[in-house]
Every structure is written in C-alpha cells, then in structure tokens.
Scaffold this active site. Structure first.
Site, PDB file in Angstrom:
ATOM      1  N   SER A  78     -43.964  67.119 -23.410  1.00 57.41           N
ATOM      2  CA  SER A  78     -42.850  66.468 -23.127  1.00 57.41           C
ATOM      3  C   SER A  78     -42.294  67.611 -22.069  1.00 57.41           C
ATOM      4  CB  SER A  78     -42.801  66.620 -24.212  1.00 57.41           C
ATOM      5  OG  SER A  78     -42.821  68.023 -25.743  1.00 57.41           O
ATOM      6  N   THR A 182     -38.764  68.244 -25.803  1.00 59.51           N
ATOM      7  CA  THR A 182     -37.744  69.385 -25.163  1.00 59.51           C
ATOM      8  C   THR A 182     -37.850  70.923 -26.150  1.00 59.51           C
ATOM      9  OG1 THR A 182     -36.663  67.847 -24.324  1.00 59.51           O
ATOM     10  CG2 THR A 182     -35.688  69.985 -24.213  1.00 59.51           C
ATOM     11  N   THR A 200     -37.925  70.051 -19.991  1.00 59.57           N
ATOM     12  CA  THR A 200     -38.144  69.142 -20.538  1.00 59.57           C
ATOM     13  C   THR A 200     -38.900  68.026 -20.048  1.00 59.57           C
ATOM     14  OG1 THR A 200     -37.831  67.087 -21.661  1.00 59.57           O
ATOM     15  CG2 THR A 200     -36.027  67.305 -20.493  1.00 59.57           C
ATOM     16  N   ARG A 210     -33.748  58.350 -14.805  1.00 57.94           N
ATOM     17  CA  ARG A 210     -33.036  58.390 -15.364  1.00 57.94           C
ATOM     18  C   ARG A 210     -33.351  60.471 -15.968  1.00 57.94           C
ATOM     19  NH1 ARG A 210     -34.488  61.205 -20.631  1.00 57.94           N
ATOM     20  NH2 ARG A 210     -33.098  60.917 -21.987  1.00 57.94           N
ATOM     21  N   THR A 233     -32.352  69.357 -29.067  1.00 64.25           N
ATOM     22  CA  THR A 233     -33.442  68.072 -28.906  1.00 64.25           C
ATOM     23  C   THR A 233     -33.421  67.098 -29.090  1.00 64.25           C
ATOM     24  OG1 THR A 233     -35.949  68.111 -28.511  1.00 64.25           O
ATOM     25  CG2 THR A 233     -34.699  68.943 -30.516  1.00 64.25           C
ATOM     26  N   GLY A 234     -34.106  65.430 -28.152  1.00 67.78           N
ATOM     27  CA  GLY A 234     -34.324  64.618 -29.532  1.00 67.78           C
ATOM     28  C   GLY A 234     -34.192  63.778 -28.283  1.00 67.78           C
TER      29      GLY A 234
HETATM   30  N1  ASP Z   1     -33.311  66.021 -24.732  1.00 67.71           N
HETATM   31  C1  ASP Z   1     -35.272  65.274 -24.098  1.00 67.71           C
HETATM   32  C2  ASP Z   1     -34.228  64.274 -23.234  1.00 67.71           C
HETATM   33  O1  ASP Z   1     -33.652  63.307 -24.270  1.00 67.71           O
HETATM   34  C3  ASP Z   1     -35.593  64.945 -25.252  1.00 67.71           C
HETATM   35  C4  ASP Z   1     -36.854  65.207 -25.727  1.00 67.71           C
HETATM   36  O2  ASP Z   1     -36.081  66.165 -26.700  1.00 67.71           O
HETATM   37  O3  ASP Z   1     -37.422  65.146 -26.689  1.00 67.71           O
HETATM   38  O4  ASP Z   1     -34.696  64.045 -21.777  1.00 67.71           O
END
Ligand code: ASP
Length: 321
Positions: A78, A182, A200, A210, A233-234
């Site tokens: 990731s 991330t 990330t 994106r 993160t997320g």
């Molecule tokens: N926040 C990151 C994104 O939306 C993804 C992640 O944290 O897993 O690109």
C-alpha cells in the site's frame, strides 16, 4: 445498562480511561523523543526514525527517513515500491510532509519514484510551493537527482491481473483485503519540536488519476507545534471531506486529549455516512507533551509507538467496538 456504542460515544476522559486497557497508553504523558506511525509496517519505520531522534536529530528528518522504510519494502502493498496499482496498472503515489514551523511539501500522482516523501521534502525545502503533481512533479524529481524505476512488482502485477477478471471496486474491505494501509508518522524530537509525514500508493485499483487525502495538508496530516499533530489512514475521500487532521489539531487546541479529538474526528464521518460500516478511517494524534491517542471507525486499526524503551504495536479502539 450502557451499551458498547454509548460507551464509545461518551466524551469524558474518565470514560476513556476506563476502557479495555487499549487506551491506557494514551493517557500517560511520555518523555521526548517519541515517534508513532500507522499500521504494523510502522514498527520498522519507527526504528529508522528512532536512529535519528536518539542522536538529537530533528523530527522532520526522522519522519522523512522513517517512512522510507515502508516505501522501499516490496512486501508493503500500500506504499511506494510494491504498492498495488490503479485499475490501469499504474502505481501512482501521494505523499506529504510538514515541519514544526508549519512548512509543508507534497506530491501527488507521482509515478516511478520509490521515495515520494523525499520529493515532497524537496518541494518544501527548495520551492516556493507546497504541492507538485503529475508531470511537473516528475520533472522536478528528475531535476533534483531522483531516479525513475518501475515500482510494479511481480506480486502486485499478479494482484492487478487477478482484479481485472472481476473488476469489482471495493475501496475498503476491512481485515480481509490488504488494499490499504498508508503510513503516516508523527515525531516529537529532543528539542520538543513536532513534524509529520504521510506516504501511500492510495487505494488499490482506484481510478487512474485519483488522488486521496495523503498528499493534502490538513486532511491526512497536520502539524501545529503549539498544539500537536494528527494524521490519518483509510478511505481518503472521507478524510478530505472533513479535513480530518486539521480538525483534530484544532480540537486539541480547545482542550481535548488526542484520543478525544480523534474520536470526534471519526464521529464527524459517521454522522454523514449511514453506510459507515463499509468504511475504515483511522486517526492518530500526539500533543506537545507527547501524549498519544487514536481512534478508528472499524476495529482493525493499529499504530506503532517507539519511545526508546520499546517499539510496540497498539490496538486502537473503534466506533464499531
Ligand atoms: N488514505 C489513503 C487514500 O485514500 C489510503 C489508506 O490509508 O489506506 O489514498
């Protein structure tokens, strides 16, 4: 009887302290220096950051060097090299960095550079801008001496080819699907200064072009040396829409503990998303005293904390319990 949900939604610090024990760490003021970062791969990244912090190095240098461990690890699917690609098979990278003076640098949609965080640092140090994207970011990186290389590993290519067979896009399938994670890192150095970084490859199989929250100052990362710092993160779209990390720092400024502020950051997302069970967002914060807190929507979020005595992984309390 108080339900689990009511317990979690309580805002008092006392309630927090009475939690499962997961929170007790965050209630203790820690000595400086200190480094924290998201997910299991934070452990190895913290070690690299610690090498700098223990020699009285600056937090900004620690957070830049630390996350490069995850960026360079092909097993971390990731972040950076080995990151899973977008739906067209391109590994596109987002990164940002912020120091104790409020300086910031960021790159988005960067391809073929293993260490986007180092490019973001150069944007911060060597340009009058905060953010460079796409082709301009590429030319800047080349001019600064960074080398282009193919970041799509054999394993990541196989995952993408497998995905092409069904092409179902699930931005977040917690615990069953390593398409996220991330690395965001915050450090407090010996001098009492705070810095942060975030890097990330974004959500796997995202649309080409994106960009998520990770390169957006205030969304995935915010540092205010007078107060503290927060990172995320997320599902980046939710973090961006609520300007999550900035919000959390401002809530700490108003007196909330790092954990309370992260919980309120999550609550803002929940309130706007009846389908919150399908989303993961995890927040991590530290204040000037080195108090650490975190909160997530779903239960799988962990962070790593290194204080010199230990480098350990902490399970984070979540809205869904
Ligand atoms: N926040 C990151 C994104 O939306 C993804 C992640 O944290 O897993 O690109």
């Amino acid at each position: 009887m108080t339900t689990r949900r009511q317990f979690i939604m309580g805002t008092g610090a006392a309630l927090t302290a009475l939690g499962t024990g997961k929170m007790s760490f965050s209630q203790e003021p820690k000595k400086k220096p200190l480094v924290i970062s998201t997910w299991r791969h934070g452990l190895a990244s913290n070690e690299r950051a610690w090498d700098i912090l223990k020699q009285k190095g600056r937090a900004i240098d620690a957070v830049e060097a630390g996350v490069q461990v995850a960026e360079g690890d092909p097993k971390v699917s990731s972040v950076g090299y080995g990151g899973w690609p977008d739906r067209e098979g391109h590994v596109t990278l987002d990164s940002c960095i912020m120091d104790e003076k409020g300086n910031a640098g960021s790159v988005a949609f960067l391809q073929n550079f293993k260490h986007p965080i180092a490019v973001a640092r150069k944007v911060m140090d060597d340009t009058p801008h905060v953010m460079l994207v796409g082709e301009g970011a590429r030319r800047f990186a080349l001019a600064k001496g960074f080398k282009e290389e193919d970041l799509l590993t054999k394993e990541a290519r196989a995952e993408w080819e497998n995905w092409l067979k069904h092409q179902e896009y699930v931005p977040w399938a917690p615990t069953t699907n390593p398409t996220h994670d991330t690395i965001s890192m915050l450090a407090l150095d010996q001098a009492g200064d705070i810095s942060g970084s975030c890097t990330t490859s974004g959500l796997a199989f995202k649309m080409h072009g994106r960009v998520g929250d990770s390169p957006i100052i205030g969304a995935a990362l915010f540092v205010d040396n007078e107060v503290g710092a927060a990172c995320a993160t997320g599902v980046g779209e939710e973090v961006m829409k609520t300007v999550g990390s900035f919000l959390i720092v401002e809530l700490m400024r108003q007196g909330m503990s790092p954990t309370e502020a992260c919980r309120e950051g999550v609550r803002r997302i929940i309130r706007k998303n009846p389908n919150w069970q399908d989303l993961q967002v995890g927040y991590l914060a530290m204040d000037r005293q080195g108090r650490v807190g975190a909160f997530a929507i779903l239960p799988d979020f962990q962070y790593a904390v290194h204080d010199g005595k230990s480098n350990q992984l902490i399970d984070v309390e979540s809205y869904s319990g």
